[in-house]
Design a protein around this motif. Sequence first.
Motif, PDB file in Angstrom:
ATOM      1  N   LEU A 251      71.640 101.084 105.528  1.00  0.00           N
ATOM      2  CA  LEU A 251      72.630 101.887 104.817  1.00  0.00           C
ATOM      3  C   LEU A 251      73.572 102.612 105.770  1.00  0.00           C
TER       4      LEU A 251
ATOM      5  N   LEU B 155      75.252 102.056  95.895  1.00  0.00           N
ATOM      6  CA  LEU B 155      75.194 103.483  96.226  1.00  0.00           C
ATOM      7  C   LEU B 155      76.579 104.083  96.402  1.00  0.00           C
TER       8      LEU B 155
ATOM      9  N   THR C 135      64.375  97.917 100.826  1.00  0.00           N
ATOM     10  CA  THR C 135      65.612  98.459 101.397  1.00  0.00           C
ATOM     11  C   THR C 135      65.289  99.175 102.698  1.00  0.00           C
ATOM     12  N   ASP C 136      65.950  98.747 103.746  1.00  0.00           N
ATOM     13  CA  ASP C 136      65.797  99.386 105.044  1.00  0.00           C
ATOM     14  C   ASP C 136      66.831 100.498 105.132  1.00  0.00           C
ATOM     15  N   PRO C 137      66.394 101.753 105.186  1.00  0.00           N
ATOM     16  CA  PRO C 137      67.362 102.861 105.229  1.00  0.00           C
ATOM     17  C   PRO C 137      68.369 102.731 106.384  1.00  0.00           C
ATOM     18  N   ARG C 138      67.954 102.105 107.482  1.00  0.00           N
ATOM     19  CA  ARG C 138      68.891 101.922 108.610  1.00  0.00           C
ATOM     20  C   ARG C 138      70.058 101.021 108.226  1.00  0.00           C
TER      21      ARG C 138
ATOM     22  N   ALA D  10      71.659  94.229 101.931  1.00  0.00           N
ATOM     23  CA  ALA D  10      72.133  95.532 102.411  1.00  0.00           C
ATOM     24  C   ALA D  10      73.522  95.836 101.857  1.00  0.00           C
TER      25      ALA D  10
ATOM     26  N   THR E 158      73.162  96.773  98.174  1.00  0.00           N
ATOM     27  CA  THR E 158      72.629  98.132  98.016  1.00  0.00           C
ATOM     28  C   THR E 158      73.688  99.167  98.377  1.00  0.00           C
TER      29      THR E 158
END
Length: 163
Positions: free
Chosen positions: A131, A80, A126-129, A73, A76
């Motif tokens: 991010l 980003l 990738t777990d959007p949470r 995480a 990532t």
Amino acid sequence: MVSKKVTWGLLVAWLAHDAEEFATTSWWTRRQAGVPTVTPARSAVAIGVVGAVMAAAAADGARTGGRSRFFQAALTGFGLHSITHVAGSVVFRGYTPGVLTAPTVVAPFALWARRRLRRAGVAAPTDPRALLWFPVVVGAAHAIAHFTTPVRQNTTRIRPSRP
């Protein structure tokens, strides 16, 4: 299992990127109308707080051979994050702190490391949470810096003229 270049590389890439931010943030904020001035001390504290998180993520990645969700995480989010620097430079129509290393260090490292994780078969989706932690960590770092560093006030006083 991935190489330590991938896991500890996150911390190294972060150090290169944040060295640029530390070297330029105070100077840059003093020159921008409408942007609060950030002192070197405040910048150092905020960078240090985020650095502690990045060091912990890199260590967890090294400990787990890259399998750590925390490490992935952070990787990532770091990658980003490069987009925010480029977008900031578009908005300000020029240099912003971190924009030189965002496309030359941050994005390439994050893409390379994610590719290595996939090749090793340890990349998690990738777990959007996850991010959502990026603004939480950055916000907390700035809040801690705000409350732990003194505010510099202009102490120059204009003396009234005598008749």
